[in-house]
Design a protein around this motif. Sequence first.
Motif, PDB file in Angstrom:
ATOM      1  N   ARG A 187     -31.905  -7.786  38.474  1.00  0.00           N
ATOM      2  CA  ARG A 187     -30.550  -7.643  39.012  1.00  0.00           C
ATOM      3  C   ARG A 187     -29.969  -9.004  39.373  1.00  0.00           C
ATOM      4  NH1 ARG A 187     -29.562  -2.367  39.950  1.00  0.00           N
ATOM      5  NH2 ARG A 187     -31.262  -0.983  40.556  1.00  0.00           N
ATOM      6  N   PHE A 188     -30.844  -9.967  39.697  1.00  0.00           N
ATOM      7  CA  PHE A 188     -30.396 -11.277  40.142  1.00  0.00           C
ATOM      8  C   PHE A 188     -30.517 -12.322  39.032  1.00  0.00           C
ATOM      9  CE2 PHE A 188     -31.852  -8.823  43.783  1.00  0.00           C
ATOM     10  CZ  PHE A 188     -30.764  -8.930  44.636  1.00  0.00           C
ATOM     11  N   HIS A 189     -30.886 -11.882  37.828  1.00  0.00           N
ATOM     12  CA  HIS A 189     -30.906 -12.724  36.624  1.00  0.00           C
ATOM     13  C   HIS A 189     -31.912 -13.865  36.685  1.00  0.00           C
ATOM     14  CE1 HIS A 189     -27.415 -10.417  35.526  1.00  0.00           C
ATOM     15  NE2 HIS A 189     -26.775 -10.838  36.606  1.00  0.00           N
ATOM     16  N   ALA A 190     -32.840 -13.824  37.641  1.00  0.00           N
ATOM     17  CA  ALA A 190     -33.904 -14.819  37.715  1.00  0.00           C
ATOM     18  C   ALA A 190     -35.068 -14.237  38.504  1.00  0.00           C
ATOM     19  CB  ALA A 190     -33.416 -16.116  38.358  1.00  0.00           C
ATOM     20  N   VAL A 191     -36.287 -14.653  38.167  1.00  0.00           N
ATOM     21  CA  VAL A 191     -37.477 -14.188  38.880  1.00  0.00           C
ATOM     22  C   VAL A 191     -38.344 -15.393  39.213  1.00  0.00           C
ATOM     23  CG1 VAL A 191     -37.459 -11.940  37.732  1.00  0.00           C
ATOM     24  CG2 VAL A 191     -38.802 -13.813  36.742  1.00  0.00           C
ATOM     25  N   ALA A 192     -39.203 -15.244  40.214  1.00  0.00           N
ATOM     26  CA  ALA A 192     -40.167 -16.289  40.557  1.00  0.00           C
ATOM     27  C   ALA A 192     -41.423 -16.061  39.719  1.00  0.00           C
ATOM     28  CB  ALA A 192     -40.495 -16.243  42.037  1.00  0.00           C
ATOM     29  N   TYR A 193     -41.815 -17.064  38.931  1.00  0.00           N
ATOM     30  CA  TYR A 193     -42.969 -16.932  38.044  1.00  0.00           C
ATOM     31  C   TYR A 193     -44.096 -17.847  38.507  1.00  0.00           C
ATOM     32  CZ  TYR A 193     -45.936 -17.021  33.930  1.00  0.00           C
ATOM     33  OH  TYR A 193     -47.023 -16.934  33.078  1.00  0.00           O
ATOM     34  N   LEU A 194     -45.270 -17.271  38.686  1.00  0.00           N
ATOM     35  CA  LEU A 194     -46.453 -17.999  39.138  1.00  0.00           C
ATOM     36  C   LEU A 194     -47.334 -18.365  37.945  1.00  0.00           C
ATOM     37  CD1 LEU A 194     -48.480 -18.955  41.354  1.00  0.00           C
ATOM     38  CD2 LEU A 194     -49.402 -16.616  41.325  1.00  0.00           C
ATOM     39  N   SER A 195     -47.577 -19.665  37.774  1.00  0.00           N
ATOM     40  CA  SER A 195     -48.499 -20.113  36.720  1.00  0.00           C
ATOM     41  C   SER A 195     -49.947 -20.027  37.211  1.00  0.00           C
ATOM     42  CB  SER A 195     -48.179 -21.556  36.307  1.00  0.00           C
ATOM     43  OG  SER A 195     -46.878 -21.648  35.788  1.00  0.00           O
ATOM     44  N   PHE A 208     -38.692 -20.748  39.132  1.00  0.00           N
ATOM     45  CA  PHE A 208     -37.711 -19.688  38.946  1.00  0.00           C
ATOM     46  C   PHE A 208     -37.265 -19.714  37.487  1.00  0.00           C
ATOM     47  CE2 PHE A 208     -37.207 -20.187  43.580  1.00  0.00           C
ATOM     48  CZ  PHE A 208     -37.337 -18.853  43.952  1.00  0.00           C
ATOM     49  N   ILE A 209     -37.416 -18.614  36.808  1.00  0.00           N
ATOM     50  CA  ILE A 209     -37.080 -18.543  35.387  1.00  0.00           C
ATOM     51  C   ILE A 209     -35.991 -17.485  35.173  1.00  0.00           C
ATOM     52  CG2 ILE A 209     -39.367 -19.316  34.655  1.00  0.00           C
ATOM     53  CD1 ILE A 209     -40.036 -16.390  33.994  1.00  0.00           C
ATOM     54  N   PRO A 210     -35.083 -17.704  34.207  1.00  0.00           N
ATOM     55  CA  PRO A 210     -34.039 -16.703  33.936  1.00  0.00           C
ATOM     56  C   PRO A 210     -34.652 -15.433  33.361  1.00  0.00           C
ATOM     57  CG  PRO A 210     -33.976 -18.468  32.315  1.00  0.00           C
ATOM     58  CD  PRO A 210     -34.953 -18.901  33.353  1.00  0.00           C
ATOM     59  N   ASN A 211     -34.057 -14.294  33.735  1.00  0.00           N
ATOM     60  CA  ASN A 211     -34.551 -13.018  33.229  1.00  0.00           C
ATOM     61  C   ASN A 211     -33.429 -11.989  33.292  1.00  0.00           C
ATOM     62  OD1 ASN A 211     -35.930 -10.197  33.740  1.00  0.00           O
ATOM     63  ND2 ASN A 211     -37.426 -11.464  32.681  1.00  0.00           N
TER      64      ASN A 211
END
Length: 290
Positions: free
Chosen positions: A148-156, A141-144
């Motif tokens: 709207r929720f200020h974080a997204v799930a990022y897949l490497s 989970f990275i800040p973004n």
Amino acid sequence: MGGVTSSSAGGGGGGETVLGDLPESCVAEVLRRLDPPEICRMARLSRTFRGAASGDGVWEAKLPRNYARLLAAAADGEAAALEAVEAIPKKEVYARLCRRNRLDGGTKEFWLDKGGGGVCMTISSRALSITGIDDRRYWNFIPNDESRFHAVAYLSQIWWFEVRGEVEFCFPEGTYSLFFRLHLGRPLKRLGRRVYSSEHIHGWDIKPVRFQLSTSDGQQAQSKCYLTDPGVWINHHVGDFVVKSSNEPVKIQFAMVQIDCTHTKGGLCVDSVAVKPQYLAKKKASRIYV
């Protein structure tokens, strides 16, 4: 109509009819046929219009039939809210429901569309079931600040890609569309400019991603696509469903999967899932670039 002036005074010289002479009940009947933004603009015309624009009859006509349930959900206390709802002016009820009301620890939110009065909902990636989410070799989970929720799930990188979720809610009657909000590449800010990293993007052009939607009353929808266009947010339209009764909660289950284990894939941000009235969805293409 030529003798009606825009004055708000209660009387005028020469026997002219002014807006202040109109009965408030007649003005209210006119306002009931307008959209909420138009009602607010008309309220500026005169004291009579302002009084009519605050009436319960005007705003109750703009509220969904199940507004008491929605207000209870927004208040996070159904019994208390249902008891108190009749004492709240309907204009205030409408204003409260138009705010972004958070549910389930802030992982979901819903609101009324101010223009059309339909209910919209967004579901954070933190509320989704994501295969491998607890292993930082695959997901983080990275800040973004574009979420709207200020974080997204990022897949490497991962072999088995599977994201599932569900929501149970008393949507008002109508037709709704469901979307996944996705982004190829990791969004970044450099020197005040928005850029993105393409370091981990791979595998999405080999096999399509499959999207699925089902409801507790037997409705189903499916779609699939290759993920392309790195560097932009895409709202992928999964499908539509119909709510026939606002008094019964409908459970919606949804998924996006690419479980062909012949290749890895990565470099994808999963932000949220959105449910919105179909009339809003039709205003924009199924892929929306932000």
